[in-house]
Scaffold this motif. Structure first.
Motif, PDB file in Angstrom:
ATOM      1  N   MET A 326       0.825  -1.203   0.000  1.00 22.05           N
ATOM      2  CA  MET A 326       0.000   0.000   0.000  1.00 22.05           C
ATOM      3  C   MET A 326       0.864   1.261   0.000  1.00 22.05           C
ATOM      4  SD  MET A 326      -2.971  -1.286   2.632  1.00 22.05           S
ATOM      5  CE  MET A 326      -3.573   0.353   3.027  1.00 22.05           C
ATOM      6  N   GLU A 327       1.956   1.218   0.744  1.00 28.60           N
ATOM      7  CA  GLU A 327       2.844   2.381   0.759  1.00 28.60           C
ATOM      8  C   GLU A 327       3.455   2.609  -0.628  1.00 28.60           C
ATOM      9  OE1 GLU A 327       6.928   4.002   2.872  1.00 28.60           O
ATOM     10  OE2 GLU A 327       5.715   2.492   3.922  1.00 28.60           O
ATOM     11  N   ARG A 328       3.856   1.532  -1.288  1.00 31.76           N
ATOM     12  CA  ARG A 328       4.410   1.675  -2.641  1.00 31.76           C
ATOM     13  C   ARG A 328       3.367   2.225  -3.608  1.00 31.76           C
ATOM     14  NH1 ARG A 328       6.603  -3.447  -1.437  1.00 31.76           N
ATOM     15  NH2 ARG A 328       5.120  -4.468  -2.856  1.00 31.76           N
ATOM     16  N   LEU A 329       2.133   1.721  -3.493  1.00 30.76           N
ATOM     17  CA  LEU A 329       1.056   2.225  -4.348  1.00 30.76           C
ATOM     18  C   LEU A 329       0.823   3.713  -4.115  1.00 30.76           C
ATOM     19  CD1 LEU A 329      -1.715  -0.541  -4.208  1.00 30.76           C
ATOM     20  CD2 LEU A 329      -0.579   0.312  -6.260  1.00 30.76           C
ATOM     21  N   GLY A 330       0.754   4.096  -2.844  1.00 31.98           N
ATOM     22  CA  GLY A 330       0.497   5.490  -2.517  1.00 31.98           C
ATOM     23  C   GLY A 330       1.577   6.420  -3.019  1.00 31.98           C
ATOM     24  N   ARG A 331       2.809   5.940  -3.044  1.00 31.83           N
ATOM     25  CA  ARG A 331       3.917   6.776  -3.511  1.00 31.83           C
ATOM     26  C   ARG A 331       3.863   6.984  -5.030  1.00 31.83           C
ATOM     27  NH1 ARG A 331       6.695   8.545   0.237  1.00 31.83           N
ATOM     28  NH2 ARG A 331       7.207   7.454   2.175  1.00 31.83           N
ATOM     29  N   GLU A 332       3.189   6.069  -5.730  1.00 28.07           N
ATOM     30  CA  GLU A 332       3.025   6.227  -7.175  1.00 28.07           C
ATOM     31  C   GLU A 332       2.088   7.382  -7.517  1.00 28.07           C
ATOM     32  OE1 GLU A 332       1.575   2.632  -8.820  1.00 28.07           O
ATOM     33  OE2 GLU A 332       3.318   1.418  -8.244  1.00 28.07           O
ATOM     34  N   LYS A 333       1.239   7.743  -6.571  1.00 26.01           N
ATOM     35  CA  LYS A 333       0.204   8.747  -6.834  1.00 26.01           C
ATOM     36  C   LYS A 333       0.267   9.820  -5.753  1.00 26.01           C
ATOM     37  CE  LYS A 333      -3.382   9.464  -9.640  1.00 26.01           C
ATOM     38  NZ  LYS A 333      -3.375   9.313 -11.093  1.00 26.01           N
ATOM     39  N   LYS A 334       0.993  10.885  -6.020  1.00 27.47           N
ATOM     40  CA  LYS A 334       1.147  11.943  -5.027  1.00 27.47           C
ATOM     41  C   LYS A 334      -0.136  12.760  -4.846  1.00 27.47           C
ATOM     42  CE  LYS A 334       5.482  11.392  -3.861  1.00 27.47           C
ATOM     43  NZ  LYS A 334       5.872  11.059  -2.465  1.00 27.47           N
ATOM     44  N   VAL A 335      -0.924  12.840  -5.924  1.00 27.65           N
ATOM     45  CA  VAL A 335      -2.173  13.602  -5.890  1.00 27.65           C
ATOM     46  C   VAL A 335      -3.244  12.805  -6.632  1.00 27.65           C
ATOM     47  CG1 VAL A 335      -3.360  15.740  -6.508  1.00 27.65           C
ATOM     48  CG2 VAL A 335      -0.941  15.801  -5.844  1.00 27.65           C
ATOM     49  N   LEU A 374      -6.921   4.902  -4.610  1.00 26.01           N
ATOM     50  CA  LEU A 374      -7.702   4.548  -3.428  1.00 26.01           C
ATOM     51  C   LEU A 374      -6.863   4.724  -2.156  1.00 26.01           C
ATOM     52  CD1 LEU A 374     -10.402   3.512  -2.395  1.00 26.01           C
ATOM     53  CD2 LEU A 374      -9.537   1.175  -2.640  1.00 26.01           C
ATOM     54  N   VAL A 375      -5.615   4.268  -2.196  1.00 23.67           N
ATOM     55  CA  VAL A 375      -4.742   4.427  -1.030  1.00 23.67           C
ATOM     56  C   VAL A 375      -4.502   5.901  -0.741  1.00 23.67           C
ATOM     57  CG1 VAL A 375      -2.411   4.055  -0.136  1.00 23.67           C
ATOM     58  CG2 VAL A 375      -3.606   2.199  -1.295  1.00 23.67           C
ATOM     59  N   ARG A 376      -4.150   6.660  -1.765  1.00 26.94           N
ATOM     60  CA  ARG A 376      -3.901   8.089  -1.574  1.00 26.94           C
ATOM     61  C   ARG A 376      -5.180   8.799  -1.129  1.00 26.94           C
ATOM     62  NH1 ARG A 376       0.336  11.138  -0.276  1.00 26.94           N
ATOM     63  NH2 ARG A 376       1.617   9.818  -1.654  1.00 26.94           N
ATOM     64  N   GLY A 377      -6.319   8.388  -1.665  1.00 28.81           N
ATOM     65  CA  GLY A 377      -7.582   8.993  -1.265  1.00 28.81           C
ATOM     66  C   GLY A 377      -7.904   8.740   0.199  1.00 28.81           C
ATOM     67  N   PHE A 378      -7.599   7.528   0.684  1.00 22.91           N
ATOM     68  CA  PHE A 378      -7.856   7.198   2.092  1.00 22.91           C
ATOM     69  C   PHE A 378      -7.024   8.077   3.024  1.00 22.91           C
ATOM     70  CE2 PHE A 378     -10.749   3.844   1.537  1.00 22.91           C
ATOM     71  CZ  PHE A 378     -11.094   3.315   2.778  1.00 22.91           C
ATOM     72  N   VAL A 379      -5.708   8.152   2.783  1.00 28.38           N
ATOM     73  CA  VAL A 379      -4.864   8.931   3.694  1.00 28.38           C
ATOM     74  C   VAL A 379      -5.177  10.421   3.576  1.00 28.38           C
ATOM     75  CG1 VAL A 379      -3.008   7.255   3.891  1.00 28.38           C
ATOM     76  CG2 VAL A 379      -2.949   8.909   2.023  1.00 28.38           C
ATOM     77  N   SER A 380      -5.536  10.863   2.366  1.00 28.62           N
ATOM     78  CA  SER A 380      -5.921  12.258   2.188  1.00 28.62           C
ATOM     79  C   SER A 380      -7.191  12.563   2.974  1.00 28.62           C
ATOM     80  CB  SER A 380      -6.137  12.553   0.703  1.00 28.62           C
ATOM     81  OG  SER A 380      -6.594  13.879   0.514  1.00 28.62           O
ATOM     82  N   GLY A 381      -8.165  11.642   2.924  1.00 23.73           N
ATOM     83  CA  GLY A 381      -9.413  11.836   3.677  1.00 23.73           C
ATOM     84  C   GLY A 381      -9.189  11.833   5.180  1.00 23.73           C
ATOM     85  N   MET A 382      -8.285  10.972   5.651  1.00 23.17           N
ATOM     86  CA  MET A 382      -7.965  10.940   7.084  1.00 23.17           C
ATOM     87  C   MET A 382      -7.355  12.262   7.535  1.00 23.17           C
ATOM     88  SD  MET A 382      -6.357   7.087   7.164  1.00 23.17           S
ATOM     89  CE  MET A 382      -5.706   7.183   8.844  1.00 23.17           C
ATOM     90  N   ALA A 383      -6.433  12.780   6.733  1.00 19.94           N
ATOM     91  CA  ALA A 383      -5.776  14.046   7.066  1.00 19.94           C
ATOM     92  C   ALA A 383      -6.767  15.207   7.014  1.00 19.94           C
ATOM     93  CB  ALA A 383      -4.613  14.297   6.113  1.00 19.94           C
ATOM     94  N   GLU A 384      -7.640  15.203   6.004  1.00 22.68           N
ATOM     95  CA  GLU A 384      -8.613  16.289   5.860  1.00 22.68           C
ATOM     96  C   GLU A 384      -9.592  16.322   7.029  1.00 22.68           C
ATOM     97  OE1 GLU A 384     -10.538  16.150   2.092  1.00 22.68           O
ATOM     98  OE2 GLU A 384      -8.645  16.254   0.976  1.00 22.68           O
ATOM     99  N   GLU A 385      -9.976  15.152   7.524  1.00 21.17           N
ATOM    100  CA  GLU A 385     -10.892  15.135   8.667  1.00 21.17           C
ATOM    101  C   GLU A 385     -10.242  15.791   9.884  1.00 21.17           C
ATOM    102  OE1 GLU A 385     -13.766  12.149  11.264  1.00 21.17           O
ATOM    103  OE2 GLU A 385     -11.978  11.323  10.316  1.00 21.17           O
ATOM    104  N   LEU A 386      -8.984  15.464  10.136  1.00 27.01           N
ATOM    105  CA  LEU A 386      -8.273  16.088  11.251  1.00 27.01           C
ATOM    106  C   LEU A 386      -8.117  17.591  11.044  1.00 27.01           C
ATOM    107  CD1 LEU A 386      -5.527  13.399  11.943  1.00 27.01           C
ATOM    108  CD2 LEU A 386      -7.280  14.160  13.555  1.00 27.01           C
ATOM    109  N   TYR A 387      -7.819  17.989   9.811  1.00 30.13           N
ATOM    110  CA  TYR A 387      -7.651  19.418   9.539  1.00 30.13           C
ATOM    111  C   TYR A 387      -8.978  20.157   9.701  1.00 30.13           C
ATOM    112  CZ  TYR A 387      -6.113  23.732   7.319  1.00 30.13           C
ATOM    113  OH  TYR A 387      -5.799  25.050   7.071  1.00 30.13           O
TER     114      TYR A 387
END
Length: 459
Positions: A326-335, A374-387
């Motif tokens: 998942m980390e490798r996948l997420g690094r493929e897609k910065k945005v 999907l991986v990048r979207g999940f971590v982005s959503g987690m960060a946005e909720e906290l923000y």
């Protein structure tokens, strides 16, 4: 001089030995915590106390060994090198004690859901109390659990008061029989007047709550001694974690991601805010907290999903390998333009408006229908909720913050989440070097209180 910090978590118990002179933790010991069988997310207070005692004895023995190397006689003299014992505990939950200070009920944790059951006119116990008191009260809060047990005739006949599990540990270590609760934990029960730093007993009584069981509120109190070592009243784990992790409380934002997640900032002033929680801070001041039940558990659930799919198609792998992938996948897609709100476990307060209060995935198209998105979207959503929770704090609190102190394995082991948090805040993220922040904070607190006491005596 050393200080001991004991932290009673929901699933684990930890103790640390803190070297105040060098500002570092020199020893950690761990134990497990568990739920009792059956409903209610209850725990056995005596099992918890026994586990905490074992950890404490192990830490004391460690100091004795260190002392034996440098002092004639070692042993007993070395134990006296411990200046105090601080306690941190999971907040909100309660247990009942009798006149002798012994537990007569299980510990009803913050996860207890009985306050969410229907009570009157279609409202839950928590909703009813919130309406009657004008306060935000939720299932799992001690006052709500107490109200439910009261109305259902489930308070033990011999009970005279309720306390938090941290309070109970302090009682058992010192032999104290009186029910006392530090303001940092007392406020977590709900039904608390922040300005007076006392329970709003008249308001609670008017709502139908039996107020005779509430403990006395204290601040920074020495509960007694254990092997001649001062034991301080337990403090809330959120405040202790902040104290243990953040070295510049005036300028830092604390982001903690464990099973759930929290964003916290400190202020000497009490501001009116309709969002998040305001919690008393040890030694004075206030901690403003935005809490989410969605944290590392959400990311774990995504990993389990990938693991299940791989197994279905005949390629079973260990969960650790899935996380690496998942980390490798997420690094493929910065945005990604794939929007994800991974509120899999609900939201205590809606932070994005009623139309997006539920979990969901939006903007799915052919070009972003990939695992990396999907991986990048999940971590982005987690960060946005906290923000979003952070943006709910008064502007005066957000001004002047220069960095983020991150803690908890949910972010420590997830560099993708760190990236997204830095994007949202536009501030650098630094990790605390203390992995057991709550236990360390309890030890640091004990050191501060001992120092104040020594200053008072010298004057």
């Amino acid at each position: 001089m050393f200080f001991v910090g004991l932290d009673i978590g929901t699933t684990s118990i930890c103790g640390v030995l803190y070297d105040a002179l060098h500002d570092k933790v020199v020893r950690e010991l761990h134990g497990e915590n568990r739920f009792l069988e059956g409903a209610g997310f209850r725990q056995d207070p005596e099992e918890i106390v026994a586990a905490a005692r074992r950890i404490l004895e192990g830490l004391l023995a460690d100091v004795c060994l260190q002392g034996a190397e440098s002092r004639p006689g070692g042993g007993e003299q070395s134990v006296r090198r411990i200046g105090g014992i601080g306690i941190s505990a999971q907040m909100h939950g309660i247990l009942y004690v009798n006149q002798e200070g012994n537990a007569v009920s299980p510990y009803y944790t913050w996860k207890n859901e009985w306050g969410g059951e229907r009570y009157q006119t279609g409202k839950s116990y928590a909703e009813y109390l919130s309406e009657q008191t004008g306060m935000h009260l939720y299932a799992g809060y001690g006052s709500v659990t107490h109200f439910y047990l009261q109305k259902n005739g489930q308070i033990p006949a011999e009970a005279v008061s309720f306390v938090n599990i941290g309070d109970y540990l302090a009682m058992k270590l010192t032999g104290e029989k009186e029910a006392l609760a530090d303001v940092t934990i007392a406020a977590s029960f709900g039904g608390f007047d922040l300005r007076r730093r006392q329970f709003a007993l008249s308001v609670m009584e008017k709502a139908g709550v039996d107020i005779s069981y509430y403990p006395e509120v204290t601040e920074g109190k020495v509960m007694g001694t254990c092997q001649e070592i001062p034991v301080f009243g337990a403090v809330g784990d959120n405040q202790a974690s902040f104290l243990g992790a953040v070295r510049d409380k005036e300028k830092s934002v604390s982001v903690n991601v464990g099973t759930g997640s929290q964003v916290s900032v400190f202020s000497e002033k009490l501001y009116e805010t309709g969002k998040g929680e305001v919690r008393p801070f040890p030694g004075g001041g206030w901690l403003y907290v935005g809490a989410s039940v969605n944290g590392g558990k959400v990311y774990e659930r995504l990993a389990v999903f990938f693991k299940e799919m791989l197994a279905f198609f005949g390629a079973p792998v260990e969960l650790a390998a899935v996380y690496e992938g998942m980390e490798r996948l997420g690094r493929e897609k910065k945005v990604t333009n794939l929007r994800v709100l991974p509120a899999l476990y609900g939201e205590r307060e809606t932070v994005r408006g009623e139309e997006s209060a539920e979990s969901g995935i939006w903007g799915l198209r052919e070009e972003n229908f990939h695992g990396a998105d999907l991986v990048r979207g999940f971590v982005s959503g987690m960060a946005e909720e906290l923000y979003d929770l952070y943006q709910g704090f008064p502007e005066e609190l957000r001004n002047g913050r220069t960095g983020i102190t991150a803690s908890g394995n949910g972010i420590r082991k997830n560099p993708l989440l760190r990236e997204e948090i830095e994007k949202n805040w536009k501030l650098p993220v630094a990790f605390t070097d203390r992995e057991e922040e709550a236990a360390t904070g309890a030890a640091v607190m004990a050191g501060i209180l001992v120092g104040k006491e020594m200053d008072t005596h010298e004057k």
